[in-house]
Write a protein that holds these residues in place. Structure first.
Motif: not given
Ligand SMILES: Nc1ncnc2c1ncn2[C@@H]1O[C@H](COP(=O)(O)OP(=O)(O)O)[C@@H](O)[C@H]1O
Ligand SMILES: [Mg+2]
Lengths: 341, 295
Positions: A66, A162, B106-110
């Motif tokens: 990230l 998740r 949800t950017m992190k998850q995506l």
């Protein structure tokens, strides 16, 4: 792909540029990670322990693709975090504690299904995993509830699930029990332990600022402070490093402000290696690391001279918290984040 | 769930891009069609576009004293109807970044999953494209009934119309994705950057008045955007001999315009892929992927 190393971090630095409210002023640099070197073996449950602002999340974000490192290299499952991000993302997942996000208008099941599909799982496998994990985490009766209607605790649980749906080979858990009540936190820890026990080739990196959690769960721990790794070993070895010294936990009447002059501080008492003090409602808690037990008399004399007195005294087996105090002269609960300075 | 079975085709399992696209389209539809109140949907998809075209009709009628039988009326009417797609597709794709970052978080998850970010934004645009298409059909229907638009199914060049429209939509999605990419690198965002871009294109692409009306030095702006060629071709295809020919584009045959449209669309798509990659890289370098504006 290397066989033994799940994660290799070499000389990683990360600098954030922060602009002040004044647009024209030059950006300030915050060093979040400084010369970090780490190896995590396949199958390890590895802990990153450090106070708020130490750089734990920054390191995890770099490993989870990230965030780019400012310099240095890092490999996850043998793949480079800068050049081979897609390959890494097929193998990892990341869950942040306190994470209550998600598509509120989807149901629990739909949300999990969507992420399972993004990882390329077929419907059947996705369904099976969702079923079993919902049961395991006690969410089965909420499968058709919209996320927006879940309590934050349950949303956090769903996000946790998740993270495991894709059966990732490396899992990053960033403060997984943050904000959970005692029972839910216990569920999460139990799940983590069981998951790792059942899958000897899976790797997990967990950050926390709860030393008990790191102690209980982790095979090895890196203690991180102000962007630097200051120790890395098994919890036992870290604690053993304190074995020649003696650790006392004292409760004393409020000590008040820390004296300006060095010679008036507890540290100045003969035989005292390290001290950390924390104000707790109405009294002061003192962690003392002494060369020998004999030094204690001097400390008690010092306290009386400062108008305080001893409320209780405990000699303890050293904990990871004590290891941290010994190394940095500060308690783990002190926030070192530079955000507000 | 039929959709879940549809989304499980082997092809989709193998290709990250197709899989991501289809899931994002599904997600976008869940979000866009989640109208607790059908009335709201009707207002949004039907009443609003019809009203905005009617305003135009009124203005036109005042200026021309009711000459809605002139070929230019159909030209303007259809240009405006099709233009609904411009803002829907551009905002649909670019808005997803803001939506995921600020609203759903949800950017992190995506972005830790093996999805294809570009295909994701494309997919998220599909729902608004569908809603936009419904609006266009309704507006055109109103035009047929109320203003007797000269549209005759047998004389319409359907192939040219569909092909140019697909190309036009692709080029709009490319613009939207570039805006989305730019949003990823910005700490602040303009909530309506998509609308703003769509609005300014309105003037330069011949939607409402032909490029000829613009001062010569501004016209090149119109020539740069594929939207201009799409709108021209679509109207030629729909109106056939009834289409008014304006000087700026009259010299080009349909084939020539189509060629230009194909080239420009491919160019814009390529540019948007490169730009998106660069923007994503920048966002990761600056630590902005999962940033929230209230940070
Ligand atoms: N996006 C950011 N921009 C600027 N500074 C940041 C950003 N994220 C983190 N920091 C700073 O970097 C340091 C490390 O933060 P972080 O990695 O979040 O620590 P931890 O997770 O251990 O609490 C802190 O001083 C924090 O203020
Ligand atoms: Mg953190």
């Amino acid at each position: 792909m290397r066989d033994d190393a799940a994660i290799v971090v070499q000389d990683v630095n990360r600098i954030y540029k922060v602009r002040g409210p004044k647009r024209r002023s030059d950006p300030q640099e915050v060093t979040a990670l400084a010369d970090v070197n780490l190896d995590v073996k396949r199958g390890e449950l590895f802990g990153l322990l450090g106070p708020n602002g130490a750089g734990k999340t920054t390191l995890i974000k770099i490993l989870a693709t990230l965030l780019l490192p400012s310099s240095g290299t890092a490999l996850v499952d043998g793949f480079d975090v800068v050049k081979e991000q897609k390959a890494i993302r097929r193998r990892i997942s990341m869950v942040s504690g306190g994470e209550t996000s998600g598509y509120g208008l989807l149901t629990v099941e739909e949300n999990l299904w969507m992420f399972a599909r993004l990882y390329g799982l077929d419907n059947k496998t996705a369904k099976e995993r969702i079923d079993s994990m919902l049961k395991l985490m006690g969410l089965a009766d909420r499968r058709r509830t919209k996320i927006a209607d879940l309590s934050t605790g349950l949303r956090q649980k769903m996000n946790f699930i998740r993270g495991f749906i894709s059966d990732p080979s490396v899992v990053f858990l960033d403060e997984p029990t943050l904000g959970l009540d005692v029972g839910a936190a216990r569920d999460v820890r139990a799940f983590v332990e069981e998951w790792m026990d059942d899958r000897p080739d899976r790797t997990m990196v967990l950050t926390t600022h709860y030393m008990a959690e790191a102690d209980e769960l982790c095979d090895r721990i890196a203690i991180i402070d102000r962007g630097r790794i200051i120790a890395c070993d098994t919890p036992e070895n870290l604690k053993r490093s304190l074995k020649e010294e003696t650790v006392f936990h004292l409760k004393v009447a409020p000590l008040g402000k820390r004296p300006e002059a060095n010679e008036h501080r507890i540290e100045a008492v003969h035989g005292v290696r390290r001290v950390s003090t924390t104000e707790v409602n109405g009294h002061t808690e003192v962690t003392l690391i002494l060369e020998t037990e004999e030094a204690l008399a001097g400390v008690i004399g010092h306290l009386e001279a400062r108008g305080s007195n001893l409320l209780s005294l405990e000699k303890q087996e050293p904990s990871l918290e004590d290891v941290f105090v010994r190394m940095v002269g500060r308690s783990l609960s002190v926030d070192t984040s530079q955000r507000d300075e | 769930m039929i959709t879940s079975r549809l989304l499980d085709l082997p092809l989709l399992r193998r290709s990250d891009a197709l899989r991501t696209f289809s899931i994002a389209a599904w997600l976008g539809w869940q979000i866009e069609s989640n109208w607790a109140d059908p009335l709201l949907f009707a207002v949004y998809a039907i009443a609003r576009p019809v009203a905005s075209v009617l305003i135009l009709v009124v203005m036109y009628s005042v200026i021309t004293e009711g000459a809605t039988q002139e070929p230019i009326f159909a030209y303007i009417y259809l240009g405006n109807a099709l233009y609904i797609l411009v803002s829907q597709v551009i905002t649909g794709t670019s808005w997803a970044v803001i939506d995921d970052r600020e609203h759903y978080r949800t950017m992190k998850q995506l972005h830790t999953s093996p999805m294809d970010g570009y295909a994701y934004l494309m997919g998220r645009g599909v729902a608004r494209l569908i809603i936009g298409t419904i609006s266009v059909l309704i507006v055109v229907g109103v035009g047929l009934i109320a203003f007797d638009l000269p549209l005759y199914p047998l004389t319409i060049n359907w192939g040219l119309f569909l092909l140019s429209t697909v190309l036009g939509i692709l080029s709009l999605a490319a613009i939207g994705i570039m805006l989305g990419g730019a949003t990823m690198m910005m700490a602040r965002h303009f909530w309506s950057v998509g609308e703003a871009v769509a609005g300014s294109l309105y003037l330069f692409t011949g939607a409402i008045f032909p490029l000829d009306v613009l001062p010569a030095w501004i016209r090149p702006l119109g020539f740069v955007f594929p939207v201009t060629y799409w709108l021209e071709l679509a109207r030629r295809a729909l109106l056939g001999d009834n289409v008014p020919r304006f000087e700026t584009l009259a010299a080009f045959s349909n084939g020539q315009l189509l060629g230009i449209l194909v080239l420009f669309t491919i160019g814009l798509l390529g540019l948007s892929i490169l730009f998106y990659r660069w923007a994503l890289h920048q966002a990761k370098e600056r630590g902005m992927i999962d940033l929230e504006t209230n940070y």
